[in-house]
Design an enzyme around this catalytic site. Structure first.
Site, PDB file in Angstrom:
ATOM      1  N   TRP A  10      39.410  46.735  37.920  1.00  0.00           N
ATOM      2  CA  TRP A  10      40.748  46.113  38.260  1.00  0.00           C
ATOM      3  C   TRP A  10      40.478  44.763  39.071  1.00  0.00           C
ATOM      4  O   TRP A  10      41.399  44.008  39.113  1.00  0.00           O
ATOM      5  CB  TRP A  10      41.589  47.012  39.047  1.00  0.00           C
ATOM      6  CG  TRP A  10      42.283  48.112  38.119  1.00  0.00           C
ATOM      7  CD1 TRP A  10      41.846  48.622  37.010  1.00  0.00           C
ATOM      8  CD2 TRP A  10      43.042  49.233  38.789  1.00  0.00           C
ATOM      9  NE1 TRP A  10      42.269  49.711  36.648  1.00  0.00           N
ATOM     10  CE2 TRP A  10      43.111  50.087  37.561  1.00  0.00           C
ATOM     11  CE3 TRP A  10      43.577  49.264  39.895  1.00  0.00           C
ATOM     12  CZ2 TRP A  10      43.994  51.195  37.704  1.00  0.00           C
ATOM     13  CZ3 TRP A  10      44.754  50.466  40.062  1.00  0.00           C
ATOM     14  CH2 TRP A  10      44.682  51.173  39.027  1.00  0.00           C
ATOM     15  N   LYS A  11      39.059  44.431  39.367  1.00  0.00           N
ATOM     16  CA  LYS A  11      38.690  43.072  39.937  1.00  0.00           C
ATOM     17  C   LYS A  11      39.901  42.992  41.401  1.00  0.00           C
ATOM     18  O   LYS A  11      40.372  44.062  41.865  1.00  0.00           O
ATOM     19  CB  LYS A  11      38.981  42.044  39.402  1.00  0.00           C
ATOM     20  CG  LYS A  11      37.963  42.214  38.085  1.00  0.00           C
ATOM     21  CD  LYS A  11      37.929  41.129  37.384  1.00  0.00           C
ATOM     22  CE  LYS A  11      37.202  41.420  35.955  1.00  0.00           C
ATOM     23  NZ  LYS A  11      36.409  40.098  35.324  1.00  0.00           N
ATOM     24  N   HIS A  97      27.872  43.612  39.497  1.00  0.00           N
ATOM     25  CA  HIS A  97      28.794  42.870  38.678  1.00  0.00           C
ATOM     26  C   HIS A  97      28.636  41.264  38.591  1.00  0.00           C
ATOM     27  O   HIS A  97      28.135  40.543  39.470  1.00  0.00           O
ATOM     28  CB  HIS A  97      30.454  43.058  38.984  1.00  0.00           C
ATOM     29  CG  HIS A  97      31.220  42.585  37.876  1.00  0.00           C
ATOM     30  ND1 HIS A  97      31.612  41.346  37.720  1.00  0.00           N
ATOM     31  CD2 HIS A  97      31.775  43.263  36.791  1.00  0.00           C
ATOM     32  CE1 HIS A  97      32.412  41.186  36.854  1.00  0.00           C
ATOM     33  NE2 HIS A  97      32.741  42.237  36.035  1.00  0.00           N
ATOM     34  N   GLU A  99      30.272  38.855  38.572  1.00  0.00           N
ATOM     35  CA  GLU A  99      31.061  37.894  39.585  1.00  0.00           C
ATOM     36  C   GLU A  99      30.527  38.005  40.951  1.00  0.00           C
ATOM     37  O   GLU A  99      30.422  37.074  41.815  1.00  0.00           O
ATOM     38  CB  GLU A  99      32.575  38.311  39.662  1.00  0.00           C
ATOM     39  CG  GLU A  99      33.087  37.737  38.226  1.00  0.00           C
ATOM     40  CD  GLU A  99      34.332  38.985  37.714  1.00  0.00           C
ATOM     41  OE1 GLU A  99      34.679  39.601  38.261  1.00  0.00           O
ATOM     42  OE2 GLU A  99      34.639  38.495  36.416  1.00  0.00           O
ATOM     43  N   GLU A 169      26.896  43.343  30.168  1.00  0.00           N
ATOM     44  CA  GLU A 169      27.853  42.537  30.147  1.00  0.00           C
ATOM     45  C   GLU A 169      27.619  41.139  30.318  1.00  0.00           C
ATOM     46  O   GLU A 169      26.910  40.565  31.173  1.00  0.00           O
ATOM     47  CB  GLU A 169      28.791  42.602  31.575  1.00  0.00           C
ATOM     48  CG  GLU A 169      29.164  43.883  31.666  1.00  0.00           C
ATOM     49  CD  GLU A 169      30.690  43.924  32.581  1.00  0.00           C
ATOM     50  OE1 GLU A 169      31.569  44.304  32.096  1.00  0.00           O
ATOM     51  OE2 GLU A 169      30.471  43.679  33.838  1.00  0.00           O
ATOM     52  N   GLY A 175      36.149  37.971  30.746  1.00  0.00           N
ATOM     53  CA  GLY A 175      37.183  37.151  31.091  1.00  0.00           C
ATOM     54  C   GLY A 175      37.309  35.967  29.979  1.00  0.00           C
ATOM     55  O   GLY A 175      38.274  35.161  30.594  1.00  0.00           O
ATOM     56  N   SER A 215      35.266  41.017  27.691  1.00  0.00           N
ATOM     57  CA  SER A 215      36.557  40.892  26.717  1.00  0.00           C
ATOM     58  C   SER A 215      36.845  42.132  25.621  1.00  0.00           C
ATOM     59  O   SER A 215      37.187  41.938  24.548  1.00  0.00           O
ATOM     60  CB  SER A 215      36.392  39.631  25.890  1.00  0.00           C
ATOM     61  OG  SER A 215      36.518  38.692  26.983  1.00  0.00           O
ATOM     62  N   GLY A 236      37.508  44.930  32.156  1.00  0.00           N
ATOM     63  CA  GLY A 236      38.228  44.060  33.139  1.00  0.00           C
ATOM     64  C   GLY A 236      39.783  43.990  32.523  1.00  0.00           C
ATOM     65  O   GLY A 236      40.500  44.759  32.816  1.00  0.00           O
ATOM     66  N   GLY A 237      39.935  42.722  32.192  1.00  0.00           N
ATOM     67  CA  GLY A 237      41.482  42.227  31.758  1.00  0.00           C
ATOM     68  C   GLY A 237      42.190  43.285  31.179  1.00  0.00           C
ATOM     69  O   GLY A 237      43.436  43.645  31.993  1.00  0.00           O
TER      70      GLY A 237
HETATM   71  C1  PEP Z   1      34.581  43.014  33.589  1.00  0.00           C
HETATM   72  O1  PEP Z   1      35.005  42.613  34.563  1.00  0.00           O
HETATM   73  O2  PEP Z   1      33.568  43.667  34.106  1.00  0.00           O
HETATM   74  C2  PEP Z   1      34.940  42.564  32.548  1.00  0.00           C
HETATM   75  C3  PEP Z   1      34.152  42.855  31.428  1.00  0.00           C
HETATM   76  O3  PEP Z   1      35.886  41.665  32.328  1.00  0.00           O
HETATM   77  P1  PEP Z   1      36.886  41.424  30.808  1.00  0.00           P
HETATM   78  O4  PEP Z   1      36.958  42.764  30.106  1.00  0.00           O
HETATM   79  O5  PEP Z   1      38.198  40.953  31.225  1.00  0.00           O
HETATM   80  O6  PEP Z   1      36.008  40.455  30.129  1.00  0.00           O
END
Ligand code: PEP
Length: 253
Positions: A10-11, A97, A99, A169, A175, A215, A236-237
């Site tokens: 959920w970040k 992660h 980020e 990832e 994102g 994504s 994520g999103g």
């Molecule tokens: C994530 O935060 O690990 C991620 C994969 O984000 P998203 O699905 O939004 O690309």
């Protein structure tokens, strides 16, 4: 056979009320699929872990954290230990992660300590690896992922590594709405599986789950999961929309 594993990151989103509502909707949306056919976890912000944990209580959906500090306790203002996460009901914790690597500046060495601390504290780490767009364009994906894997898991015995999930990832897909094609993702997942075989042997590498993240949406989840070495998804999103997340969980079976 590796049981599929879908986790929602959920970040830094939701508020207390929204986090509980989202958790309740995820529980309702995933129904019996979660736990039986696929392992499912949600990773809310630290401050909502307990509230979300209560909302998940009667479900088979596990609680995860988005980060952990490697020290056990003491003068580390703002940090959260593995024991604290365990105390709030966490089963999983995301380590490294992208980020945290690229926005906060975490190194492979620090991430290795976090994975170690998570395991020592009884948590199941999800170790994230993945290349930047410029690294992919410069044909450096193999080098980057190999380094992140070897340094991230440095010093771990096969016995310890068994409890780790790897999440591939690609940073350019996180994102951005750009998803790696199933073939691009499979290629790197096969590389990771090969590295695990090299490091820990075939038996163990066949057991470790490797998630794809970047994504993921309900309409691409099934095709990604159809790849031989993709055992789950880190979302994520789309994990912020209960319907989408539940559809992804169902597509992972
Ligand atoms: C994530 O935060 O690990 C991620 C994969 O984000 P998203 O699905 O939004 O690309």
């Amino acid at each position: 056979m590796r049981k599929p594993f879908v986790a929602g990151n959920w970040k830094m989103n939701t508020d207390g009320h929204g986090a509980v509502k989202l958790a309740e909707e995820v529980v309702a949306g995933c129904g019996e699929t979660a736990g039986h056919k696929v392992d499912v976890a949600v990773c809310p912000p630290f401050v909502y872990l307990q509230q979300v944990g209560k909302a998940l209580h009667s479900s088979h959906i596990a609680l995860g954290a988005q980060d952990v500090y490697f020290e056990q306790k003491g003068a580390f203002t703002g940090e959260i230990s593995a024991a604290m996460l365990k105390d709030t009901g966490c089963t999983y914790v995301i380590c490294g992660h992208s980020e945290r690597r690229h926005v906060i500046g975490e190194t492979d060495e620090l991430i290795n300590k976090k994975v170690k601390a998570a395991l020592a504290g009884g948590l199941l780490p999800i170790l994230c690896v993945g290349e930047l767009l410029e690294q992919r364009k410069a044909n450096k994906t193999t080098d980057v992922v190999t380094r992140q894997m070897k340094e991230g898991l440095a010093g771990f015995s096969a016995e310890k590594v068994e409890a780790v999930t790897i999440a591939y990832e690609p940073v350019w897909a996180i994102g951005t709405g750009l998803t790696a094609t199933p073939e691009q993702a499979q290629e790197v997942h096969a590389l990771i599986r090969g590295l695990l075989t090299e490091m820990y042997g075939k038996k163990l590498s066949n057991e470790i789950r490797i998630q794809y993240g970047g994504s993921v949406k309900p309409d691409n989840a099934g095709e990604l999961m159809g790849q031989e070495d993709i055992d789950g998804l880190l979302v994520g999103g789309a994990s912020l929309k209960a319907d989408d997340f539940a559809a992804i969980v169902k597509a992972a079976v």
